[in-house]
Scaffold this active site. Structure first.
Site, PDB file in Angstrom:
ATOM      1  N   ASP B 126      13.530  23.002 101.751  1.00 43.93           N
ATOM      2  CA  ASP B 126      12.199  23.470 102.111  1.00 43.93           C
ATOM      3  C   ASP B 126      11.459  23.923 100.855  1.00 43.93           C
ATOM      4  OD1 ASP B 126      10.192  23.902 103.904  1.00 43.93           O
ATOM      5  OD2 ASP B 126      10.899  25.869 104.541  1.00 43.93           O
ATOM      6  N   HIS B 133      -1.118  29.085 100.698  1.00 43.57           N
ATOM      7  CA  HIS B 133      -0.025  29.768 101.406  1.00 43.57           C
ATOM      8  C   HIS B 133       0.729  30.700 100.465  1.00 43.57           C
ATOM      9  CE1 HIS B 133       3.462  30.558 103.896  1.00 43.57           C
ATOM     10  NE2 HIS B 133       4.247  30.025 102.981  1.00 43.57           N
ATOM     11  N   ARG B 142       4.145  41.027  97.696  1.00 45.02           N
ATOM     12  CA  ARG B 142       4.022  41.559  96.331  1.00 45.02           C
ATOM     13  C   ARG B 142       2.541  41.654  95.975  1.00 45.02           C
ATOM     14  NH1 ARG B 142       7.527  37.495  96.535  1.00 45.02           N
ATOM     15  NH2 ARG B 142       5.819  36.077  96.056  1.00 45.02           N
ATOM     16  N   GLU B 198       5.845  27.864 111.156  1.00 43.84           N
ATOM     17  CA  GLU B 198       5.344  27.414 109.858  1.00 43.84           C
ATOM     18  C   GLU B 198       5.029  25.936 109.981  1.00 43.84           C
ATOM     19  OE1 GLU B 198       8.066  28.383 106.639  1.00 43.84           O
ATOM     20  OE2 GLU B 198       7.122  30.352 106.430  1.00 43.84           O
ATOM     21  N   GLU B 200       4.515  22.454 108.611  1.00 45.59           N
ATOM     22  CA  GLU B 200       4.937  21.759 107.401  1.00 45.59           C
ATOM     23  C   GLU B 200       4.960  20.245 107.626  1.00 45.59           C
ATOM     24  OE1 GLU B 200       8.402  23.343 105.543  1.00 45.59           O
ATOM     25  OE2 GLU B 200       7.985  25.404 106.178  1.00 45.59           O
ATOM     26  N   ASP B 232       9.000  25.173 110.823  1.00 49.56           N
ATOM     27  CA  ASP B 232      10.115  25.946 110.272  1.00 49.56           C
ATOM     28  C   ASP B 232      10.009  27.383 110.805  1.00 49.56           C
ATOM     29  OD1 ASP B 232      12.380  26.287 108.648  1.00 49.56           O
ATOM     30  OD2 ASP B 232      11.163  27.226 107.101  1.00 49.56           O
ATOM     31  N   ARG B 236       9.867  37.101 110.596  1.00 50.23           N
ATOM     32  CA  ARG B 236       9.364  37.769 109.386  1.00 50.23           C
ATOM     33  C   ARG B 236       9.997  39.125 109.134  1.00 50.23           C
ATOM     34  NH1 ARG B 236       7.525  33.410 106.862  1.00 50.23           N
ATOM     35  NH2 ARG B 236       5.854  32.381 108.025  1.00 50.23           N
ATOM     36  N   GLN B 239      13.366  38.423 107.743  1.00 48.42           N
ATOM     37  CA  GLN B 239      13.180  37.870 106.397  1.00 48.42           C
ATOM     38  C   GLN B 239      12.910  38.969 105.366  1.00 48.42           C
ATOM     39  OE1 GLN B 239      10.058  34.925 106.280  1.00 48.42           O
ATOM     40  NE2 GLN B 239      10.321  34.470 104.106  1.00 48.42           N
ATOM     41  N   TYR B 243      15.770  39.013 102.322  1.00 49.98           N
ATOM     42  CA  TYR B 243      15.503  37.900 101.415  1.00 49.98           C
ATOM     43  C   TYR B 243      15.780  38.157  99.937  1.00 49.98           C
ATOM     44  CZ  TYR B 243      11.028  38.932  99.073  1.00 49.98           C
ATOM     45  OH  TYR B 243      10.046  39.438  98.265  1.00 49.98           O
ATOM     46  N   LYS B 252      15.603  32.198 109.061  1.00 48.71           N
ATOM     47  CA  LYS B 252      15.097  30.843 109.240  1.00 48.71           C
ATOM     48  C   LYS B 252      16.173  29.858 109.693  1.00 48.71           C
ATOM     49  CE  LYS B 252      11.373  31.144 105.812  1.00 48.71           C
ATOM     50  NZ  LYS B 252      10.294  30.243 106.217  1.00 48.71           N
ATOM     51  N   THR B 256      14.682  24.761 113.417  1.00 50.96           N
ATOM     52  CA  THR B 256      13.574  24.065 112.771  1.00 50.96           C
ATOM     53  C   THR B 256      13.270  22.856 113.655  1.00 50.96           C
ATOM     54  OG1 THR B 256      14.353  24.736 110.584  1.00 50.96           O
ATOM     55  CG2 THR B 256      12.826  22.883 110.659  1.00 50.96           C
ATOM     56  N   THR B 348       5.008  25.746 104.239  1.00 49.90           N
ATOM     57  CA  THR B 348       3.810  25.952 105.056  1.00 49.90           C
ATOM     58  C   THR B 348       2.575  25.402 104.362  1.00 49.90           C
ATOM     59  OG1 THR B 348       4.814  27.967 105.857  1.00 49.90           O
ATOM     60  CG2 THR B 348       2.451  27.709 106.236  1.00 49.90           C
ATOM     61  N   GLU B 362       0.076  34.680 107.861  1.00 51.25           N
ATOM     62  CA  GLU B 362      -1.229  34.619 107.198  1.00 51.25           C
ATOM     63  C   GLU B 362      -2.382  34.825 108.174  1.00 51.25           C
ATOM     64  OE1 GLU B 362      -1.756  31.250 104.310  1.00 51.25           O
ATOM     65  OE2 GLU B 362       0.242  30.766 105.048  1.00 51.25           O
TER      66      GLU B 362
END
Lengths: 412, 412
Positions: B126, B133, B142, B198, B200, B232, B236, B239, B243, B252, B256, B348, B362
């Site tokens: 992926d 995105h 961040r 997501e 994709e 996908d 969240r 995650q 992560y 994840k 999928t 994404t 988002e």
């Protein structure tokens, strides 16, 4: 258990009557392999054994033993695996039961065969389950914050690359990748200058689980077919530049070496020990009624060109903080399904003491304190022509089994 | 190209004579699928077509069209794929060439069949290739440092989980996993409260590459068999906690979804467009003589229980910064080998404008600005009973092809 009378087993052999690991072999130069079992310096040809009637009444299809991977055999279930193990032990101990005439072509000398990748790997997952490793590596990448807050709450893992898992003995090409050197402001495409090994223990899954249904931690051992040694080759300079925010990718996807003989969970059982209780206590889905880890002595040697070399790492599988059962329970907690042939590796196994580090990143403090070999040769990271050889042994009450070797030669 | 005279193709059908996507189908209720091609509201049974002599002289083994996955067909190479495409177009346009009598059972109405996972996925990779995105998500995780320094130097990617890739229509279980809520100091095992989609684009590999041999960026298109839509699914809250430092894992790995019909690269070719040149210029191994991306209109609808729902996302595949060729070149630069059946998803796809975001993270600013549906219904993240439906269309000069749907219902 009585002595083996059908074949001689050298004292130093990892492949004793207690072991009986499975692999895929062929006559030298032939590409199509088939399942076999190692005993001393010989391989038992399982297709031939089936023909000779060794497995009569066990309900195993002939095709299982002519397949080029062990997956079909692995999927047969623990009861069948145990029955096959008993038949093989009987065969080896009592020549009279299966007369020589019917079975003379069943044992092939190891020097007449070659070994192939034993399993069609489904997914390859790599954990990060050894605390001394996570702490030392964390210090190098994040001096102020070596062990992240989640590390003792869950077995951290990432998905690895399955296509590039190779059998011991396959040469490993030094990868080129994107590296940002200290001297540059932009990355360059360079052959890695920080090629490393990672000493790991790999668990091969022998039972599928259903999507949406987590595997309870106390049933997780039912899903283990057996174990292999794993070298998760890593390019540290590529890793450093690429790994944020989604983890390692090209720095590890170029090759992973596994040992050719899969040591079954039945053979490992006598060597299970209880690791310390965890502090803090894990969440209930990771809390085991009975915590156990195989106790395997592990070592890594680096053989330089012209035969020089030495053992650089001696450690034990008991340095894992998270057991295999916990790894499986966590892997499936969100409902991820396991397939027969999936590989779950432990992550680098390091002990806390000097010389027990499972990779060069730790052993040489990221290359700043090179290892000394004879004749003044030094190694910060691996050079072309170096061969990395991993071994693993279990011993208890005079019973001994080994994994053989997982080795790979670095080529330019 | 002349009209289709053998079957009626509804105006709104994604499966025109230009398209001819491949899938795996069976009669309803049967589990063993076989390859077929979609045309209008019908499926061409390829095993039957082979029997009727449609592919005579092309050297294709009968077994290719009775296999439960497309992999064997995918491995036949572009020349054969093009020849099969031409035969199918001829068959559809000229009933006289293949008389009705010989071919009457070749066309099955779609409402009499069911679709299966089309490909035995090897590895699933992926990417993270859409800049809008990466910037928006980066800001949430961040705020001071949304786009990491490596993002414009290499197509960031991580290995995904192949075992849990499912075909459109498969229900998706809301996963439980480790979550650290704002109210707690220790994580808990909770059903995710932040289940996301997501949007994709997935590339399926049709040609294997050798370990140790990078695929040059200008040859990379030769390795593409075709494209599918990919959802996908992501949790969240799980995650966020898991992560660091190795990337997403259980957040994840539970599911999928891919669309059932693989649109071939031959069908996509007329819809390739040139994306902008990159700034900064990529390193030479990522520099393309001719940059091209398929131009696909993509949309996501959320259908709530009782039939309410709406389109929440409209975007385009041209919002990818890194092309599929660049993804392949980077994936293999260190020598990682590709296998037939590998899935490379784009990550994404989001546009810069409002309403073009490819995930709820988002769209709802991590749940803080819920989407409004009719009757006062709101969604921060997905709830049980919601169905996510993705579609994709290409149109140019009156020629139109579509991907059909990739959909999945969330179940508790």
């Amino acid at each position: 258990m009585g002595p083996v009378s059908r074949v001689k087993i050298p004292d130093a052999s990892p492949f004793t009557l207690y072991n009986l690991p499975y692999g895929i072999f062929s006559e030298i130069g032939k590409s199509a392999g088939r399942p076999g079992v190692a005993i001393g310096n010989n391989v038992i040809d399982l297709a031939g054994a089936w023909e000779a009637g060794l497995f009569e009444g066990l309900g195993i299809a002939r095709s299982v033993f002519s397949a080029p991977y062990l997956n079909d055999f692995m999927a047969l279930g623990r009861k069948t695996h145990t029955a096959v193990r008993e038949r093989l032990q009987e065969f080896l101990r009592h020549p009279a039961v299966f007369p020589e005439r019917a079975t003379r072509r069943l044992l092939l000398p190891m020097d007449e065969i070659q070994l192939h990748l034993p399993v069609r790997i489904g997914d390859y997952t790599d954990f990060y389950a050894s605390e001394p490793h996570a702490v030392r590596v964390g210090k190098l990448f994040r001096p102020d914050n070596p062990l992240l807050p989640n590390w003792k709450s869950l077995p951290v893992a990432y998905h690895g690359r399955a296509s590039s898992v190779v059998v011991s003995g396959t040469p490993v090409h030094r990868p080129k990748g994107q590296v940002l050197t200290a001297a540059d402001s932009r990355p360059q495409l360079l052959p890695t200058q920080a090629l490393d090994f990672e000493l790991e223990l790999g668990c091969l899954i022998g039972k599928a689980s259903q999507q949406g249904e987590p595997v309870p931690v106390d049933s997780a051992a039912d899903y283990i077919f057996g174990l292999v040694l794993v070298n998760d080759w890593s390019a540290r300079d590529i890793q450093r530049w690429e790994y944020q925010p989604l983890g390692p990718f090209t720095s590890k996807n170029f090759a992973t070496t596994i040992s050719p003989w899969v040591v079954t969970w039945e053979a490992i059982r006598p060597f299970l020990v209880a690791p310390p209780q965890q502090d803090p206590a894990p969440l209930p889905y990771l809390k085991e009624a009975c915590r156990e880890l195989p106790d395997i002595e592990l070592s890594v040697a680096i053989r330089l060109e012209k035969g020089r070399g030495k053992v650089v790492t001696r450690t034990r599988s008991t340095y894992l903080y998270w057991t295999i059962a916990q790894q499986i329970a966590h892997h499936t907690v969100t409902g991820c399904n396991l397939r027969v042939g999936d590989l779950l590796a432990s992550g680098t196994i390091s002990g806390p003491e000097e010389g027990a580090q499972g990779c060069l990143l730790e052993l040489t403090h990221n290359g700043t304190r090179p290892l000394a070999f004879e004749n003044g040769l030094m190694r910060s990271y691996l050079e072309d022509g170096d061969e990395v050889v991993m071994t693993g042994w279990c011993e208890r009450n005079g019973m001994k089994i080994g994994f053989g070797e997982a080795k790979g030669l670095v080529v330019g």
